[in-house]
Scaffold this active site. Sequence first.
Site, mmCIF file in Angstrom:
data_model
loop_
_atom_site.group_PDB
_atom_site.id
_atom_site.type_symbol
_atom_site.label_atom_id
_atom_site.label_comp_id
_atom_site.label_asym_id
_atom_site.label_seq_id
_atom_site.Cartn_x
_atom_site.Cartn_y
_atom_site.Cartn_z
ATOM 1 N N THR A 1 -48.892 -34.341 -13.990
ATOM 2 C CA THR A 1 -47.668 -33.799 -14.590
ATOM 3 C C THR A 1 -47.751 -33.757 -16.111
ATOM 4 O O THR A 1 -46.773 -33.443 -16.774
ATOM 5 C CB THR A 1 -46.437 -34.628 -14.165
ATOM 6 O OG1 THR A 1 -46.575 -35.969 -14.638
ATOM 7 C CG2 THR A 1 -46.286 -34.626 -12.653
ATOM 8 N N GLY B 1 -52.860 -31.509 -17.075
ATOM 9 C CA GLY B 1 -52.862 -31.734 -15.639
ATOM 10 C C GLY B 1 -51.992 -30.751 -14.888
ATOM 11 O O GLY B 1 -52.314 -30.346 -13.763
ATOM 12 N N LYS C 1 -64.475 -41.312 -24.351
ATOM 13 C CA LYS C 1 -65.104 -40.459 -23.338
ATOM 14 C C LYS C 1 -66.590 -40.788 -23.170
ATOM 15 O O LYS C 1 -67.140 -40.691 -22.060
ATOM 16 C CB LYS C 1 -64.914 -38.985 -23.696
ATOM 17 C CG LYS C 1 -63.482 -38.494 -23.519
ATOM 18 C CD LYS C 1 -63.352 -37.003 -23.796
ATOM 19 C CE LYS C 1 -61.933 -36.522 -23.582
ATOM 20 N NZ LYS C 1 -61.777 -35.070 -23.832
#
Length: 319
Positions: free
Chosen positions: A14, A18, A134
């Site tokens: 949401t 996404g 990341k």
Amino acid sequence: MSFKPRNLLLFGATGQIGAFILDALLSARDEFERIAIFTSQNTVETKADSLVRLKKNGVEIIVGEISDEEAVGKAYEGIDTVISAVGRGAILAQIPLIRLASAAPSVKWFLPSEYGTDIAYSPASAYEKPHQGKLKIRAYLENKIEVPHLAYTYVVTGPYADMYVYLLGEGPRAVGGWDAKEKKSTLVGEKGEGRVSLTTMKDVGTLVLATLRHPAESWNRALKVNSFTTTPAAIQAEFERQTGGERWTDVTYTSLPELRTLENQAWESGAPTAPLITLRRIWAEGGTLYEKRDNAMIGEPPVQTLEEVVAQELQRVNS
């Protein structure tokens, strides 16, 4: 490869990016047996209407906190593919999600929240401050002692075109961007001629869906994909074309050395815009460019154009 993803679980479904991924998956709802999202109680309370609509479209809502390993483990039951779209602040929270996915008998494939700038573009990438979270996720996923049986795919898109064209105002003007309402802009690089590859947020969803449709080509690799490659000067020309054809009079330029100075000052002062400035410097240096993009490997899905992005931005500012 005989594997075909049929039962999906999304984290961050949401959120800003996404939601686009989930929309793309729902456009191909018949290709999947289950599309589930893992969301917090806070989202249930603040986005109740959106969740009702998702349920009507066949989305399974699983409520829990990503820090609750028991809840996550239960959510993985029967799931074969996990897609993460968590935000930058939750990047490292993916490590336990990956560990639990590796331990879940049914889960075979994990797509971490990689959408954006290539964090392994060159040797210098390992030292860029915004990349550190990341990079740790990649190292963990590729550690076959910690994660022995889980396939991964990094969907690397470069900067979001929708945001690239209106970042002006979120930081110093010299960082670059366009204010279509006021018809003023700042172009980064020598005459704004440096090439940059961009991906619209809608196309992130399109490209993730295409990735799922091509597991044999996608497993255990980084896919370098995008919507189009352009230059700040070309973006400026397109804005001028779509706003009547006249030259904008308030157009300034920021050189790369000037941008580096702004970047260093932002980090030294602890400014919240520091990661943004670093990313724009990376983009201006060509850190999103490849001799060949990987769109063809996943079926060359249809993607948006610069003309569409500018039109959408003009519609946004004029609505």
